[in-house]
Design a protein around this motif. Sequence first.
Motif, mmCIF file in Angstrom:
data_model
loop_
_atom_site.group_PDB
_atom_site.id
_atom_site.type_symbol
_atom_site.label_atom_id
_atom_site.label_comp_id
_atom_site.label_asym_id
_atom_site.label_seq_id
_atom_site.Cartn_x
_atom_site.Cartn_y
_atom_site.Cartn_z
ATOM 1 N N ARG A 232 -19.824 -32.436 -91.947
ATOM 2 C CA ARG A 232 -18.933 -31.695 -92.030
ATOM 3 C C ARG A 232 -18.476 -29.995 -92.234
ATOM 4 O O ARG A 232 -18.794 -28.938 -91.680
ATOM 5 C CB ARG A 232 -16.968 -31.507 -92.617
ATOM 6 N N LEU A 233 -18.871 -29.701 -93.216
ATOM 7 C CA LEU A 233 -20.264 -28.611 -94.083
ATOM 8 C C LEU A 233 -20.906 -27.903 -93.084
ATOM 9 O O LEU A 233 -20.914 -26.762 -92.852
ATOM 10 C CB LEU A 233 -20.511 -28.367 -95.579
ATOM 11 N N GLN A 234 -21.847 -28.788 -92.507
ATOM 12 C CA GLN A 234 -22.853 -28.685 -91.749
ATOM 13 C C GLN A 234 -22.812 -28.092 -90.004
ATOM 14 O O GLN A 234 -23.001 -26.959 -89.957
ATOM 15 C CB GLN A 234 -23.843 -29.484 -91.618
ATOM 16 N N LYS A 235 -21.103 -28.470 -90.041
ATOM 17 C CA LYS A 235 -21.043 -27.768 -88.110
ATOM 18 C C LYS A 235 -19.949 -27.165 -89.403
ATOM 19 O O LYS A 235 -20.262 -25.736 -88.357
ATOM 20 C CB LYS A 235 -19.754 -28.912 -88.095
ATOM 21 N N GLU A 236 -19.675 -26.348 -90.005
ATOM 22 C CA GLU A 236 -18.072 -25.106 -90.210
ATOM 23 C C GLU A 236 -19.814 -24.720 -90.643
ATOM 24 O O GLU A 236 -19.544 -23.125 -90.259
ATOM 25 C CB GLU A 236 -17.574 -25.720 -92.082
ATOM 26 N N ALA A 237 -20.536 -24.726 -90.860
ATOM 27 C CA ALA A 237 -21.887 -23.460 -91.364
ATOM 28 C C ALA A 237 -22.728 -23.036 -89.631
ATOM 29 O O ALA A 237 -23.204 -22.015 -89.323
ATOM 30 C CB ALA A 237 -23.177 -23.857 -91.948
ATOM 31 N N GLN A 238 -22.505 -23.921 -88.999
ATOM 32 C CA GLN A 238 -22.913 -23.761 -87.763
ATOM 33 C C GLN A 238 -21.729 -22.706 -86.738
ATOM 34 O O GLN A 238 -22.584 -21.936 -86.454
ATOM 35 C CB GLN A 238 -23.187 -25.436 -86.710
ATOM 36 N N MET A 239 -20.442 -23.170 -87.085
ATOM 37 C CA MET A 239 -19.189 -22.577 -86.091
ATOM 38 C C MET A 239 -19.376 -20.666 -86.930
ATOM 39 O O MET A 239 -19.516 -20.074 -86.568
ATOM 40 C CB MET A 239 -17.858 -23.000 -86.761
ATOM 41 N N ILE A 240 -20.459 -20.891 -88.229
ATOM 42 C CA ILE A 240 -19.767 -19.236 -88.699
ATOM 43 C C ILE A 240 -20.865 -19.042 -87.916
ATOM 44 O O ILE A 240 -21.086 -17.485 -88.077
ATOM 45 C CB ILE A 240 -19.628 -19.542 -90.886
ATOM 46 N N THR A 241 -22.568 -19.488 -88.087
ATOM 47 C CA THR A 241 -23.314 -19.022 -87.799
ATOM 48 C C THR A 241 -22.947 -18.220 -86.046
ATOM 49 O O THR A 241 -23.431 -16.839 -86.016
ATOM 50 C CB THR A 241 -24.287 -19.518 -87.677
ATOM 51 N N GLU A 296 -21.060 -17.365 -94.746
ATOM 52 C CA GLU A 296 -21.944 -18.384 -94.124
ATOM 53 C C GLU A 296 -22.907 -18.304 -95.493
ATOM 54 O O GLU A 296 -23.115 -19.057 -95.401
ATOM 55 C CB GLU A 296 -23.064 -17.603 -93.352
ATOM 56 N N THR A 297 -22.963 -17.793 -96.463
ATOM 57 C CA THR A 297 -23.701 -17.977 -97.843
ATOM 58 C C THR A 297 -23.025 -19.103 -98.277
ATOM 59 O O THR A 297 -24.109 -19.540 -99.149
ATOM 60 C CB THR A 297 -24.100 -16.280 -98.397
ATOM 61 N N ARG A 298 -21.570 -18.769 -98.309
ATOM 62 C CA ARG A 298 -21.053 -19.585 -99.308
ATOM 63 C C ARG A 298 -21.528 -20.913 -98.354
ATOM 64 O O ARG A 298 -21.014 -22.196 -99.376
ATOM 65 C CB ARG A 298 -19.286 -18.976 -99.601
ATOM 66 N N VAL A 299 -21.425 -21.167 -97.104
ATOM 67 C CA VAL A 299 -20.968 -22.349 -96.890
ATOM 68 C C VAL A 299 -22.121 -22.719 -97.400
ATOM 69 O O VAL A 299 -22.932 -24.629 -98.011
ATOM 70 C CB VAL A 299 -20.638 -22.223 -95.368
ATOM 71 N N GLN A 300 -23.572 -22.339 -96.984
ATOM 72 C CA GLN A 300 -24.719 -22.987 -97.439
ATOM 73 C C GLN A 300 -25.101 -23.446 -98.502
ATOM 74 O O GLN A 300 -25.892 -24.218 -99.198
ATOM 75 C CB GLN A 300 -25.987 -21.362 -97.157
ATOM 76 N N GLN A 301 -24.248 -22.629 -99.815
ATOM 77 C CA GLN A 301 -24.237 -23.099 -101.175
ATOM 78 C C GLN A 301 -24.009 -24.019 -101.507
ATOM 79 O O GLN A 301 -24.826 -25.615 -102.078
ATOM 80 C CB GLN A 301 -24.090 -21.721 -102.037
ATOM 81 N N ASN A 302 -22.508 -23.948 -100.490
ATOM 82 C CA ASN A 302 -21.997 -26.231 -100.498
ATOM 83 C C ASN A 302 -22.512 -26.786 -100.102
ATOM 84 O O ASN A 302 -22.711 -27.870 -100.429
ATOM 85 C CB ASN A 302 -20.704 -25.676 -100.231
ATOM 86 N N ILE A 303 -23.917 -26.795 -99.022
ATOM 87 C CA ILE A 303 -24.255 -27.485 -98.795
ATOM 88 C C ILE A 303 -24.971 -28.193 -99.764
ATOM 89 O O ILE A 303 -25.466 -29.388 -100.095
ATOM 90 C CB ILE A 303 -25.127 -27.230 -97.245
ATOM 91 N N LEU A 304 -25.840 -26.918 -100.600
ATOM 92 C CA LEU A 304 -26.989 -27.352 -101.168
ATOM 93 C C LEU A 304 -26.499 -27.755 -102.269
ATOM 94 O O LEU A 304 -27.559 -29.168 -102.177
ATOM 95 C CB LEU A 304 -27.964 -25.837 -101.767
ATOM 96 N N GLU A 305 -25.387 -27.430 -103.484
ATOM 97 C CA GLU A 305 -25.041 -28.697 -103.471
ATOM 98 C C GLU A 305 -24.737 -29.369 -103.229
ATOM 99 O O GLU A 305 -25.044 -30.201 -104.276
ATOM 100 C CB GLU A 305 -23.774 -27.309 -104.260
#
Length: 419
Positions: A232-241, A296-305
């Motif tokens: 879900r976060l990855q899809k959200e990251a794609q949308m934000i990008t 985008e930065t926040r979502v990428q950080q959440n993905i890594l965590e």
Amino acid sequence: MTWYLGRSLWVGIVAAMLATMAADSLRAEAYTLDTGDVLRVSVFGEESYPQEVVLDDRGMISLPLLGEIKARGLTATSLSEAIRQALQEERLILKPFIKVEVSQYRPFFISGAVARPGAYPFQPGITVRHALAIAGGFRTTAAGESVPALQIADLRSERSSLTIEEFRLKVRLARLEAERRAQIGFDPPSDPPAELGMGLVRDIVASERAQMEARSTAHSEEISFLEASLLRLQKEAQMITATKEVRERAVKLQLEELESTRRLREKGLVTNSNVIAAEKTHNNYRTDLAQAELQETRVQQNILELDSEIRKKRQHRAFELIAEIQDSQVALAKLQSQLRYVSDKLLFVSYYGEHRSFEDLHGSVNIVIFRRTPAGEEPLAGNENTALRAGDVIEVSVATSKGFYVQGETDSSPAEHPF
């Protein structure tokens, strides 16, 4: 002359002590490492060291900076050299100084006709004679002071309980190994004891299978939930990008429009208010772009965590299973040792009730040492002076055919009492 003799005696004692210490040191240096040994690894100058590590069932250890290193079959000195070479090859430390010490040796096991069978800490240089002393000495007839029917019944009941627990531990080990390999199911031991009965065997296997299913389901659901959240976060990251890219293009177009408005103002074709409106619009676009970049930065950080949490969950389960397997293996070894002792005790109580001393039994003691080799576990005939190795299983028994036992009042024979 008396002074000279006294001084010579003292020199001889000191020399003998030094020779003994040197021999023990050489034996310790020649000690080969295997599963169950606890090592203390020191890398001088590194904050993450020293480390205490345990050789796992594959004969591997895990170290900071290096990961897994094979240790089985090596000595402490050769393992130190292997670690040193690995650090240099990885260019982590140019001139490392490594020290590997055995902080806890894997145990040896003794069973049979001894007072206290079980597992005991190993020390380099120990012999069967030392092991017998540690286990309380040779006691063939301590169990045979009398031959009461109630004592025999109690022993049979105890042996039956130990047999059930032994089979339960074997099934548990099969289940844990299957879980470690991420298998769907497991095959129980193919030779359950006949005295257990098929109903009890089925119940034990069914219980372990139910536990395996429950544990696997709980772990899978936990990982699936985390993976779904990650997706879900990855899809959200794609949308934000995608949104960020649209806003970047909009900012670019708006900047071009602002530059055009400024040029028109210089020509007097538009007023300052038009330029101010264009600049305001451009600033708004830039603000929207900055917010998209922050999202985008926040979502990428959440993905890594979240990805890190998934890896930790899997690693924790793997470590937990390895620990459970090792605990079950130790418990099984102890129980099998106890089971052999109870079986010997039952035999002695049933057939050989007369007390005999250790001297009476001299020459009639059978000592078999089961030692693991690269080809598998091999039985070795031993005596009281045989040097032991860590992990050895010593079975001590009495050759009843020697005739030192006197038949009791009952005229029974082994054929009449199938144990």
